[in-house]
Design a protein around this motif. Structure first.
Motif, PDB file in Angstrom:
ATOM      1  N   ALA A 118       0.834  -1.205   0.000  1.00  0.00           N
ATOM      2  CA  ALA A 118       0.000   0.000   0.000  1.00  0.00           C
ATOM      3  C   ALA A 118       0.869   1.255   0.000  1.00  0.00           C
ATOM      4  CB  ALA A 118      -0.934  -0.020   1.205  1.00  0.00           C
ATOM      5  N   HIS A 119       1.932   1.267   0.817  1.00  0.00           N
ATOM      6  CA  HIS A 119       2.851   2.410   0.810  1.00  0.00           C
ATOM      7  C   HIS A 119       3.506   2.572  -0.562  1.00  0.00           C
ATOM      8  CE1 HIS A 119       2.794   3.965   4.851  1.00  0.00           C
ATOM      9  NE2 HIS A 119       3.038   2.793   5.398  1.00  0.00           N
ATOM     10  N   ALA A 120       3.909   1.459  -1.159  1.00  0.00           N
ATOM     11  CA  ALA A 120       4.555   1.533  -2.475  1.00  0.00           C
ATOM     12  C   ALA A 120       3.592   2.092  -3.517  1.00  0.00           C
ATOM     13  CB  ALA A 120       5.052   0.145  -2.886  1.00  0.00           C
ATOM     14  N   ARG A 121       2.342   1.690  -3.436  1.00  0.00           N
ATOM     15  CA  ARG A 121       1.345   2.203  -4.374  1.00  0.00           C
ATOM     16  C   ARG A 121       1.178   3.717  -4.245  1.00  0.00           C
ATOM     17  NH1 ARG A 121      -0.954  -1.127  -8.473  1.00  0.00           N
ATOM     18  NH2 ARG A 121      -0.950  -3.276  -7.730  1.00  0.00           N
ATOM     19  N   LEU A 122       1.393   4.216  -3.035  1.00  0.00           N
ATOM     20  CA  LEU A 122       1.293   5.652  -2.789  1.00  0.00           C
ATOM     21  C   LEU A 122       2.637   6.354  -2.971  1.00  0.00           C
ATOM     22  CD1 LEU A 122      -0.978   5.502   0.403  1.00  0.00           C
ATOM     23  CD2 LEU A 122      -1.674   6.125  -1.925  1.00  0.00           C
ATOM     24  N   ASN A 123       3.627   5.628  -3.507  1.00  0.00           N
ATOM     25  CA  ASN A 123       4.986   6.138  -3.722  1.00  0.00           C
ATOM     26  C   ASN A 123       5.661   6.567  -2.427  1.00  0.00           C
ATOM     27  OD1 ASN A 123       5.996   6.045  -6.504  1.00  0.00           O
ATOM     28  ND2 ASN A 123       4.119   7.161  -6.979  1.00  0.00           N
ATOM     29  N   GLN A 124       5.305   5.939  -1.344  1.00  0.00           N
ATOM     30  CA  GLN A 124       5.950   6.152  -0.050  1.00  0.00           C
ATOM     31  C   GLN A 124       6.972   5.027   0.124  1.00  0.00           C
ATOM     32  OE1 GLN A 124       2.455   6.076   2.397  1.00  0.00           O
ATOM     33  NE2 GLN A 124       1.764   8.116   1.759  1.00  0.00           N
ATOM     34  N   LEU A 125       8.109   5.178  -0.541  1.00  0.00           N
ATOM     35  CA  LEU A 125       9.049   4.075  -0.691  1.00  0.00           C
ATOM     36  C   LEU A 125       9.803   3.750   0.593  1.00  0.00           C
ATOM     37  CD1 LEU A 125      10.463   4.836  -4.263  1.00  0.00           C
ATOM     38  CD2 LEU A 125       8.417   3.551  -3.585  1.00  0.00           C
ATOM     39  N   GLY A 126      10.057   4.743   1.443  1.00  0.00           N
ATOM     40  CA  GLY A 126      10.743   4.488   2.706  1.00  0.00           C
ATOM     41  C   GLY A 126       9.942   3.588   3.629  1.00  0.00           C
ATOM     42  N   PRO A 127       8.667   3.933   3.920  1.00  0.00           N
ATOM     43  CA  PRO A 127       7.846   3.051   4.744  1.00  0.00           C
ATOM     44  C   PRO A 127       7.630   1.677   4.116  1.00  0.00           C
ATOM     45  CG  PRO A 127       6.893   5.250   4.663  1.00  0.00           C
ATOM     46  CD  PRO A 127       8.017   5.221   3.659  1.00  0.00           C
TER      47      PRO A 127
END
Length: 343
Positions: free
Chosen positions: A234-243
């Motif tokens: 889900a984080h990756a889908r939102l481009n939140q690559l660190g989390p």
């Protein structure tokens, strides 16, 4: 008897929701499209009904209503991981949120569950599967008992033959074997020690005989590690690559005997590919791989690509090597007997 009655109703609502969701994943045309053809949503009992396909949105509305009702009836019930609980409901909602594109919703539910359930240590993980003796990270299990005729071990180890070649019924693929780190406890669990690597006779040990040798190992159908990986995607889908990287690290570090190296992603595609790889080893033989590959095709533009040793003449069964990402076969065909019964 009202409390018992309510709990029985809650179980029925919860498992009706789970059953419809599984059907929708395999037979629905597109769970992200509310107007796409779904599956029949059946909330009645009839010996002669001829239900039609409801739309995806109608099926999801029915599932949501069932989960809401189950959650309400389960309030105050002492949790038992062998039955549906309020955390069972939350877990299923997180799965649905990820598949349908509600990524923030998936993260919120995952955070709630992760805060209350620890990841198993390597020793606990080994005992969870090989001895059926640890439930540290289990949220729901199919409690297998004698007489249920649900023999997971028998699915993989067909017969105790004189050699590995004679013993395997369904075996581990070479592709999966090569995906494991040698220091991964999941390799120790999944690959039976009687395997013959020289001939690629790769026996599966994940659901071996439990401590009383009755071959009724429980199916750990909902585990907290899956929540970490749902959160990562889900984080990756939102481009939140660190989390996203941190969530994958949490699982990998808990499974590697030597500890995991730090993880970072340079792009969304790299993150999704690594999450897919981690799900492959973490959830092996638990029924996720097909839908995992199907779900991320929009980013990876990849279908199923099998190792040459696992397909064609080399496999002994003529298995196909490739399922293209745009194939119609990602939607399961309705069985002929069902069409003959209900045109």
């Amino acid at each position: 008897e009202e409390a018992q009655y309510d709990n029985i109703l809650a179980q029925a609502y919860a498992f009706r929701a789970l059953s419809h969701w599984d059907l929708l994943l395999y037979y629905g045309f597109d769970v992200t499209n509310p107007e796409a053809e779904g599956v029949p949503y059946v909330d009645y009992v009839s010996a002669d009904a001829l239900p039609f396909r409801n739309s995806t949105s109608e099926v999801l509305e029915g599932i949501d209503a069932d989960l809401t009702q189950a959650n309400s009836l389960l309030a105050g019930v002492t949790p038992d991981i062998s039955f549906a609980t309020q955390d069972f409901v939350r877990f299923l909602r997180a799965r649905i949120a990820l598949e349908t594109g509600d990524y923030q919703g998936a993260i919120t539910i995952a955070n709630d569950l992760i805060a209350r359930y620890p990841l198993a240590t390597p020793g606990q993980y080994f005992n969870m599967y090989r001895e059926d003796a640890d439930v540290t990270e289990v949220i729901w299990r199919y409690d297998n008992v004698q007489g249920f005729n649900f023999n997971l071990a028998g699915l993989f180890i067909f017969t105790a033959g004189p050699s590995a070649e004679d013993s395997g019924f369904i075996e581990m693929s070479v592709g999966l074997l090569n995906a494991f780190d040698p220091n991964d406890v999941r390799l120790q669990v999944c690959l039976d020690a009687n395997s013959d690597l020289s001939t690629n006779e790769l026996l599966i040990g994940k659901y071996g005989p439990n401590a009383d040798t009755q071959w009724i190992n429980d199916l750990k159908a909902m585990r907290i590690s899956e929540m970490h990986l749902i959160k990562a995607e889900a984080h990756a889908r939102l481009n939140q690559l660190g989390p996203a990287a941190q969530s994958v690290f949490n699982v990998r570090d808990a499974r590697l005997l030597t500890g995991a190296a730090s993880i970072s992603y340079a792009s969304q595609t790299e993150a999704i590919m690594d999450i897919l790889a981690e799900r492959r080893v973490e959830l092996a033989f638990e029924g996720h791989r097909y839908n995992d590959i199907k779900r991320v095709r929009d980013i990876t533009n990849m279908g199923i690509e099998r190792d040459p040793l696992d397909c064609g003449a080399n496999s002994g069964v003529g298995a196909p090597c490739l399922l293209l990402p745009n194939s119609e076969k990602w939607v399961f065909p309705v069985p002929t007997e069902e069409i003959n019964t209900n045109t």
